[in-house]
Design an enzyme around this catalytic site. Structure first.
Site, short mmCIF file in Angstrom:
data_model
loop_
_atom_site.label_atom_id
_atom_site.label_comp_id
_atom_site.label_asym_id
_atom_site.label_seq_id
_atom_site.Cartn_x
_atom_site.Cartn_y
_atom_site.Cartn_z
N HIS A 61 0.82 -1.22 0.00
CA HIS A 61 0.00 0.00 0.00
C HIS A 61 0.85 1.26 0.00
CE1 HIS A 61 -3.37 -2.78 1.56
NE2 HIS A 61 -3.56 -2.51 0.29
N ASP A 85 -10.28 -3.17 -0.06
CA ASP A 85 -9.95 -3.24 1.37
C ASP A 85 -9.65 -1.86 1.96
OD1 ASP A 85 -7.08 -2.76 0.80
OD2 ASP A 85 -7.13 -4.80 0.02
N GLY A 138 -14.47 -0.72 -13.13
CA GLY A 138 -13.40 0.24 -13.39
C GLY A 138 -13.15 0.48 -14.87
N ASP A 155 -5.23 -1.08 -8.13
CA ASP A 155 -4.98 -2.09 -7.11
C ASP A 155 -5.88 -3.27 -7.42
OD1 ASP A 155 -4.50 -3.62 -4.91
OD2 ASP A 155 -5.50 -2.30 -3.48
N1 AG3 Z 1 -4.03 -6.88 -4.81
C1 AG3 Z 1 -2.88 -7.50 -5.42
C2 AG3 Z 1 -2.75 -8.97 -5.17
C3 AG3 Z 1 -1.73 -9.57 -6.05
C4 AG3 Z 1 -1.35 -10.93 -5.63
N2 AG3 Z 1 -0.63 -11.46 -6.68
C5 AG3 Z 1 0.41 -12.29 -6.58
N3 AG3 Z 1 0.75 -12.79 -5.42
N4 AG3 Z 1 1.02 -12.54 -7.64
C6 AG3 Z 1 -3.94 -6.70 -3.42
C7 AG3 Z 1 -5.03 -5.93 -2.82
C8 AG3 Z 1 -4.49 -5.14 -1.67
N5 AG3 Z 1 -5.20 -3.94 -1.48
#
Ligand code: AG3
Length: 281
Positions: A61, A85, A138, A155
């Site tokens: 973050h 989140d 989005g 994100d």
């Molecule tokens: N979003 C990104 C998750 C990516 C996981 N990918 C991976 N391990 N290759 C996370 C959301 C957090 N706000």
């Protein structure tokens, strides 16, 4: 459930001991589970892939927020795509210069369940008067909005399932259209050691719209495989080279307390190992 096994990369998985499952259900868009673990605290996974843990969320973050915001300077309008989140929203709103943070999340349940089970991730950010939460697609939002932003932060989940559309050439082109002159787009782009194609694809697809594009890195322990690649696209080719002194001034002026980000880490994050450079073709 005694253990949670994340199977994201073929033939290799990470496994958590689960002390308690707090929630597990299929939402309108994905399978969502929230559980407690001894080492990583509380974890949320979508479609069996770890999205956030209370222990290491700060890395991702902070780096996905403070790098573009402090590289650009004078940021007033941010757009967050995904991020249900609220972790990115929380970090963005720590910048007093930011007047409006628009967050477009597809899955309302992710917001609601994060507020219920992971409130420290958003830490009140959804109640901030500068927050504009839009529950929508989005892709559609960036195709249609007439608002313009200094920084866009994507994100997303990985490019499997609902997140796939956020890795396309047309999506990047629409993000470019929604940026003010000299604005910057950053994206979650997976772990290059296992997800090399994703680096190559994004490099080519973003390159169609931006004068300067590439990646910077951060190491998030639960996004296993070493460095994570964070996508970078802007028409200001100098923005990636802002010197540490300038970053330091902006960092001090913003009076941020961070746990991973420092101006030196910011600068160094743009130095890529050769195997990642080799994927940028
Ligand atoms: N979003 C990104 C998750 C990516 C996981 N990918 C991976 N391990 N290759 C996370 C959301 C957090 N706000």
């Amino acid at each position: 459930m005694k253990r949670f096994d994340e199977i994201l990369h073929n033939g290799y998985s990470q496994s958590f001991e689960v002390t308690k499952v707090l929630f597990h259900e299929k939402t309108e868009h994905q399978d969502l589970v929230i559980f407690d673990t001894p080492i990583y605290g509380r974890v949320m996974a979508l479609d069996n892939i770890v999205q956030v843990t209370t222990r290491d969320e700060y890395v991702y973050h902070e780096m996905l927020t403070h790098v573009p915001v402090l590289a650009k300077g004078d940021v007033t309008d941010v757009l967050i795509i995904g991020g249900g989140d609220g972790g990115i929203l929380r970090e963005a709103l720590r910048h007093k210069s930011i007047e409006r943070a628009t967050m477009v999340e597809l899955d309302r349940s992710v917001v609601d369940l994060s507020l219920e089970y992971l409130p420290e991730i958003s830490n009140g950010a959804f109640d901030d008067p500068r927050t504009d939460l839009v529950i929508a697609d989005g892709v559609k939002f960036v195709a249609e909005t007439d608002k313009r932003f200094d920084v866009i932060i994507v994100d997303s989940t990985d490019p499997i399932g609902p997140g796939e559309v956020l890795f396309t050439e047309s999506f990047y082109a629409d993000c470019h259209r929604c940026l003010k002159d000299g604005g910057v787009l950053v994206t979650q782009n997976g772990v290059p050691f296992y997800q090399g194609d994703e680096v190559t694809n994004t490099y080519q697809r973003m390159g169609k719209s931006f004068v300067d594009n590439g990646f910077y890195t951060a190491v998030v322990p639960t996004y296993v495989g070493g460095m994570m690649a964070l996508g970078w696209g802007t028409d200001d080719g100098e923005m990636r080279n802002v010197d540490v002194e300038t970053l330091n001034q902006r960092f001090q002026a913003a009076s941020l307390t961070t746990r991973y980000y420092t101006p030196e880490v910011h600068k160094a994050a743009f130095a890529l190992p050769q195997f990642i450079i080799d994927l940028c073709i």
